[in-house]
Design a protein around this motif. Structure first.
Motif, PDB file in Angstrom:
ATOM      1  N   LEU A 104      29.805 -37.110  -7.595  1.00 28.06           N
ATOM      2  CA  LEU A 104      28.337 -37.108  -7.651  1.00 28.06           C
ATOM      3  C   LEU A 104      27.769 -36.665  -8.990  1.00 28.06           C
ATOM      4  N   VAL A 105      28.640 -36.316  -9.963  1.00 25.09           N
ATOM      5  CA  VAL A 105      28.085 -35.708 -11.192  1.00 25.09           C
ATOM      6  C   VAL A 105      27.206 -36.676 -11.980  1.00 25.09           C
ATOM      7  N   SER A 106      27.358 -37.973 -11.745  1.00 26.14           N
ATOM      8  CA  SER A 106      26.528 -38.907 -12.518  1.00 26.14           C
ATOM      9  C   SER A 106      25.052 -38.794 -12.135  1.00 26.14           C
ATOM     10  N   VAL A 107      24.741 -38.224 -10.974  1.00 20.47           N
ATOM     11  CA  VAL A 107      23.333 -38.075 -10.598  1.00 20.47           C
ATOM     12  C   VAL A 107      22.866 -36.616 -10.648  1.00 20.47           C
ATOM     13  N   VAL A 108      23.692 -35.708 -11.154  1.00 22.73           N
ATOM     14  CA  VAL A 108      23.306 -34.289 -11.185  1.00 22.73           C
ATOM     15  C   VAL A 108      23.308 -33.775 -12.615  1.00 22.73           C
ATOM     16  N   ARG A 109      22.276 -33.000 -12.972  1.00 22.68           N
ATOM     17  CA  ARG A 109      22.258 -32.270 -14.248  1.00 22.68           C
ATOM     18  C   ARG A 109      22.296 -30.780 -13.949  1.00 22.68           C
ATOM     19  N   PHE A 110      23.175 -30.088 -14.644  1.00 14.40           N
ATOM     20  CA  PHE A 110      23.404 -28.676 -14.368  1.00 14.40           C
ATOM     21  C   PHE A 110      22.737 -27.813 -15.439  1.00 14.40           C
ATOM     22  N   HIS A 111      21.986 -26.810 -15.002  1.00 16.94           N
ATOM     23  CA  HIS A 111      21.320 -25.901 -15.934  1.00 16.94           C
ATOM     24  C   HIS A 111      21.573 -24.468 -15.490  1.00 16.94           C
ATOM     25  N   VAL A 112      21.997 -23.633 -16.421  1.00 16.86           N
ATOM     26  CA  VAL A 112      22.092 -22.196 -16.146  1.00 16.86           C
ATOM     27  C   VAL A 112      20.799 -21.594 -16.687  1.00 16.86           C
ATOM     28  N   ALA A 113      19.894 -21.230 -15.776  1.00 18.19           N
ATOM     29  CA  ALA A 113      18.558 -20.804 -16.209  1.00 18.19           C
ATOM     30  C   ALA A 113      17.828 -20.138 -15.062  1.00 18.19           C
TER      31      ALA A 113
END
Ligand SMILES: C[S@@+](CC[C@H](N)C(=O)[O-])C[C@H]1O[C@@H](n2cnc3c(N)ncnc32)[C@H](O)[C@@H]1O
Length: 211
Positions: free
Chosen positions: A106-115
């Motif tokens: 599923l990573v192609s539709v998810v953006r990960f942010h540490v915030a």
């Protein structure tokens, strides 16, 4: 306070069809560690709502290790693709989420942010189809104007824990989290720009349509 018959949630969760093995692994981790994920019945609710809304842009606030993210991402991918923002302030949880969602393809539709989720949302100049709020409860009221300004007309606001294990019903409960949840819920219900309801699944999910 026990809001529901002890057998109700297990029954509702038993109705949800078998999940991807990685989702079930994430559920087992939550059971073993007590980590507060939304669980399969609410996950399925999010999946259904996201499919119904045809949502392609989802912003999630307080994503943990990616369990609720996975349900949104499955729906967005079936809606034709798009972006689900995973936002959590703990770098290890973000790495765990990347690993789980990677194994689900599923990573192609998810953006990960540490915030910090509210600050990060405030920094963006775009509007979303769905915003899901699951951050620390005392921060709910201040998050609302930021969420509202980043939700497109016709979009959906979702928020978890609005029944707060029954504490919102207890007039004597005056702690910061309970008061904040009451304030947030009232603010959404009295805002003419929202049409809101509470779905009493698990710990209560606020569902609000942005007019
Ligand atoms: C309730 S758990 C998330 C569960 C997740 N939504 C799920 O159902 O799988 C909330 C997570 O967000 C983090 N968090 C809380 N407030 C936050 C904030 N303001 N910004 C970023 N992360 C936050 C918490 O540390 C925790 O890991």
């Amino acid at each position: 306070m026990d809001l529901f018959h002890a057998r109700l949630m297990p029954y509702l969760e038993s109705l949800v069809p078998p999940r991807h093995p990685v989702l079930e692994e994430m559920e087992a981790r939550a059971r073993a560690t007590g980590f507060p994920i939304v669980g399969p019945a609410v996950g399925q609710l999010f999946y259904v709502l996201t499919r119904l809304a045809g949502a392609r842009r989802v912003f999630e606030m307080g994503s943990g290790y990616g369990y609720s993210t996975a349900w949104f991402a499955l729906a967005v991918r079936e809606n034709g693709g798009g972006v689900v923002h995973h936002v959590v302030w703990d770098p290890q949880l973000s790495r765990d989420a990347q690993q789980y969602l990677g194994r689900m393809g599923l990573v192609s539709v998810v953006r990960f942010h540490v915030a910090e989720a509210v600050e990060y949302l405030a920094s963006l100049h775009e509007a979303f189809d769905v915003v899901f709020n699951d951050i620390e409860k005392p921060a709910y009221p201040d998050a609302l104007p930021v969420i509202k300004s980043h939700l497109r007309s016709g979009g959906l606001l979702l928020a978890d824990n609005v029944l707060w294990y029954g504490r919102v019903l207890d007039r004597g409960a005056r702690d910061a989290a309970t008061e904040a949840i009451r304030q947030f819920t009232r603010a959404v219900f009295t805002d003419p720009d929202f049409a809101a309801t509470v779905v009493p699944l698990r710990d209560g999910v606020l569902v609000a349509y942005r007019r």
